[in-house]
Write an enzyme that holds these catalytic residues in place. Structure first.
Site, PDB file in Angstrom:
ATOM      1  N   PRO A 125       0.873  -1.137   0.198  1.00  0.00           N
ATOM      2  CA  PRO A 125      -0.138  -0.297   0.397  1.00  0.00           C
ATOM      3  C   PRO A 125       0.293   0.858  -0.307  1.00  0.00           C
ATOM      4  CG  PRO A 125      -0.082  -1.060   2.114  1.00  0.00           C
ATOM      5  CD  PRO A 125       0.864  -2.141   1.218  1.00  0.00           C
ATOM      6  N   ASN A 151      11.627   5.430  -1.747  1.00  0.00           N
ATOM      7  CA  ASN A 151      10.711   4.198  -1.296  1.00  0.00           C
ATOM      8  C   ASN A 151      11.205   3.265   0.065  1.00  0.00           C
ATOM      9  OD1 ASN A 151       8.650   4.692  -2.430  1.00  0.00           O
ATOM     10  ND2 ASN A 151       9.266   3.343  -4.225  1.00  0.00           N
ATOM     11  N   ASP A 208      11.040   0.531   0.634  1.00  0.00           N
ATOM     12  CA  ASP A 208      10.822  -0.855   0.263  1.00  0.00           C
ATOM     13  C   ASP A 208      12.064  -2.302  -0.122  1.00  0.00           C
ATOM     14  OD1 ASP A 208      10.549  -0.542  -2.562  1.00  0.00           O
ATOM     15  OD2 ASP A 208       8.473  -0.254  -1.973  1.00  0.00           O
ATOM     16  N   HIS A 234      14.997   7.924   1.483  1.00  0.00           N
ATOM     17  CA  HIS A 234      13.985   7.979   2.524  1.00  0.00           C
ATOM     18  C   HIS A 234      15.298   7.190   3.550  1.00  0.00           C
ATOM     19  CE1 HIS A 234      10.691  10.793   1.961  1.00  0.00           C
ATOM     20  NE2 HIS A 234      12.018  11.376   1.714  1.00  0.00           N
ATOM     21  N   CYS A 282      23.319   4.546  21.926  1.00  0.00           N
ATOM     22  CA  CYS A 282      24.918   4.841  21.477  1.00  0.00           C
ATOM     23  C   CYS A 282      25.184   4.590  20.047  1.00  0.00           C
ATOM     24  CB  CYS A 282      25.891   3.253  22.290  1.00  0.00           C
ATOM     25  SG  CYS A 282      26.023   2.381  21.189  1.00  0.00           S
ATOM     26  N   GLY A 332       4.525   7.826  -9.726  1.00  0.00           N
ATOM     27  CA  GLY A 332       3.822   7.432  -8.160  1.00  0.00           C
ATOM     28  C   GLY A 332       4.317   7.873  -7.444  1.00  0.00           C
TER      29      GLY A 332
HETATM   30  P1  OAD Z   1       2.129   9.390  -1.526  1.00  0.00           P
HETATM   31  O1  OAD Z   1       1.204   7.939  -0.861  1.00  0.00           O
HETATM   32  O2  OAD Z   1       2.169  10.486  -0.929  1.00  0.00           O
HETATM   33  O3  OAD Z   1       1.899   9.063  -2.895  1.00  0.00           O
HETATM   34  C1  OAD Z   1       1.785   8.092  -3.884  1.00  0.00           C
HETATM   35  C2  OAD Z   1       1.085   8.595  -5.130  1.00  0.00           C
HETATM   36  O4  OAD Z   1       1.076   7.358  -6.148  1.00  0.00           O
HETATM   37  C3  OAD Z   1      -0.279   9.290  -5.137  1.00  0.00           C
HETATM   38  O5  OAD Z   1      -0.434  10.368  -6.325  1.00  0.00           O
HETATM   39  C4  OAD Z   1      -1.073   8.093  -6.082  1.00  0.00           C
HETATM   40  O6  OAD Z   1      -2.426   8.283  -6.345  1.00  0.00           O
HETATM   41  C5  OAD Z   1      -0.235   7.535  -6.831  1.00  0.00           C
HETATM   42  N1  OAD Z   1      -0.056   5.986  -6.889  1.00  0.00           N
HETATM   43  C6  OAD Z   1      -0.052   4.698  -6.086  1.00  0.00           C
HETATM   44  N2  OAD Z   1      -0.918   3.696  -6.375  1.00  0.00           N
HETATM   45  C7  OAD Z   1      -0.381   4.494  -8.228  1.00  0.00           C
HETATM   46  C8  OAD Z   1      -0.419   3.754  -9.423  1.00  0.00           C
HETATM   47  N3  OAD Z   1      -0.715   2.079  -8.785  1.00  0.00           N
HETATM   48  N4  OAD Z   1      -0.450   3.815 -10.483  1.00  0.00           N
HETATM   49  C9  OAD Z   1      -0.298   4.911 -10.681  1.00  0.00           C
HETATM   50  N5  OAD Z   1      -0.247   6.100  -9.624  1.00  0.00           N
HETATM   51  C10 OAD Z   1      -0.732   5.492  -7.921  1.00  0.00           C
HETATM   52  O7  OAD Z   1       3.844   8.428  -1.558  1.00  0.00           O
HETATM   53  P2  OAD Z   1       5.015   9.160  -1.765  1.00  0.00           P
HETATM   54  O8  OAD Z   1       4.803  10.360  -2.180  1.00  0.00           O
HETATM   55  O9  OAD Z   1       5.767   8.172  -1.921  1.00  0.00           O
HETATM   56  O10 OAD Z   1       7.764   8.304   4.198  1.00  0.00           O
HETATM   57  O11 OAD Z   1       4.912   9.348  -0.183  1.00  0.00           O
HETATM   58  C11 OAD Z   1       6.492  10.353   0.343  1.00  0.00           C
HETATM   59  C12 OAD Z   1       6.911   9.950   1.647  1.00  0.00           C
HETATM   60  O12 OAD Z   1       5.180  10.033   2.417  1.00  0.00           O
HETATM   61  C13 OAD Z   1       6.851   8.528   2.114  1.00  0.00           C
HETATM   62  O13 OAD Z   1       8.163   8.260   1.431  1.00  0.00           O
HETATM   63  C14 OAD Z   1       7.150   8.055   3.214  1.00  0.00           C
HETATM   64  C15 OAD Z   1       5.482   9.041   3.999  1.00  0.00           C
HETATM   65  O14 OAD Z   1       5.696   9.523   4.858  1.00  0.00           O
HETATM   66  C16 OAD Z   1       8.755   7.618   4.403  1.00  0.00           C
HETATM   67  O15 OAD Z   1       8.743   6.699   4.433  1.00  0.00           O
HETATM   68  C17 OAD Z   1      10.050   8.196   5.407  1.00  0.00           C
HETATM   69 ZN    ZN Z   2      23.986   0.504  22.145  1.00  0.00          ZN
END
Ligand code: OAD
Ligand code: ZN
Length: 257
Positions: A13, A87, A89, A106, A117, A177
């Protein structure tokens, strides 16, 4: 530039999609509010939700999809200057893109540090602990060991600074994405020269492409894999991409994708 939207086709997700995103499924993770999963204060109060996510993303559980392998193909063809990913992952690495071409902005689960420590974790036993729902502890001081994922307020990895040299050199920017909602990553979308085309393949029109569009922008709204496959078709690379995917799928274990 890529984000969680390139991994939803692998079954992971994203964060912000209404309904399916991690941030709409707080109860499953026992979170008081969405961003708590990446906040240090909450982590020290209750590290379990974060380690539940870690367990879910354990190496080998998910497979890269056509979007990842398209980026790998760009690399094989000598066309990938750098892949900036938000990402955590690890699917870019899993798709065979070398670490030198990657900026995991990230962080990743590939290394971990003791929160007390600051010793780098030796790594042994880390995944065994996570998979058995044990909180990993430092062998020296018993502090909680936290994977080197960038939490809110933490500095980005040193490698992120490569953007200073990379973005002025790019002659095409692919944005796949991502909601472009998290800084400083999102602002990279404005760091290419103004003559450079930016191609967004995403479900929604986002970030600077929405509020500060440029005449050279190209936007393909919809599913990211479908968008990538259309581009690959236009490039005449369809058979090549399919061959690559078939070869790699044979090598990798795992569940989805
Ligand atoms: P988001 O969940 O904010 O955005 C994902 C985007 O991808 C959205 O615009 C969705 O509409 C689109 N999307 C999802 N599935 C898709 C599909 N199958 N085809 C086309 N578009 C699709 O994710 P990020 O932008 O990666 O922080 O979020 C940024 C950061 O916010 C992440 O790195 C995370 C979070 O806090 C950390 O992990 C530290
Ligand atoms: Zn330690």
């Amino acid at each position: 530039m890529v984000g969680a939207g390139i991994s939803t086709p692998s079954g992971i997700p994203d964060f912000r999609s209404p309904g399916s995103g991690l941030y709409s499924n707080l109860r499953q993770y026992d979170l008081p509010y969405p961003e708590a999963i990446f906040e240090l204060t909450f982590f020290f109060h209750n590290p379990k939700p974060f380690f539940t996510l870690a367990k879910e993303l354990n190496p080998g559980h998910y497979r890269p999809n056509a979007a990842h392998y398209f980026l790998r193909l760009l690399h094989e063809k000598g066309l990938l200057l750098r892949l900036y990913t938000q990402n955590i992952d690890g699917l870019e690495r899993a798709s065979g893109i070398p670490a030198s071409k990657l900026v995991e902005a990230h962080g990743s689960f590939a290394s971990a540090t003791c929160t007390v420590c600051r010793r780098p974790s030796p790594g042994e036993g880390f995944w065994a602990d996570v998979m058995a729902d044990r909180i990993p502890r430092c062998p020296v001081c018993t502090g909680i060991v936290k994977p080197d994922i960038v939490f809110f307020g933490e500095p980005l990895p040193q490698r992120f600074l490569l953007h200073v040299v990379d973005f002025p050199m790019a002659d095409l920017l692919l944005i796949l994405g991502t909601s472009l909602e998290v800084e400083p990553f999102a602002s990279l979308s404005e760091a290419v020269r103004s003559s450079v085309p930016r191609l967004l393949i995403n479900r929604d029109l986002v970030g600077s492409l929405a509020w500060s569009p440029r005449s050279q922008d190209v936007v393909q709204l919809g599913d990211v894999v479908q968008g990538v496959e259309m581009l690959v078709e236009l490039l005449g690379w369809t058979a090549e991409l399919q061959d690559l995917i078939q070869r790699e799928m044979g090598k990798l274990g795992g569940r989805d994708g």
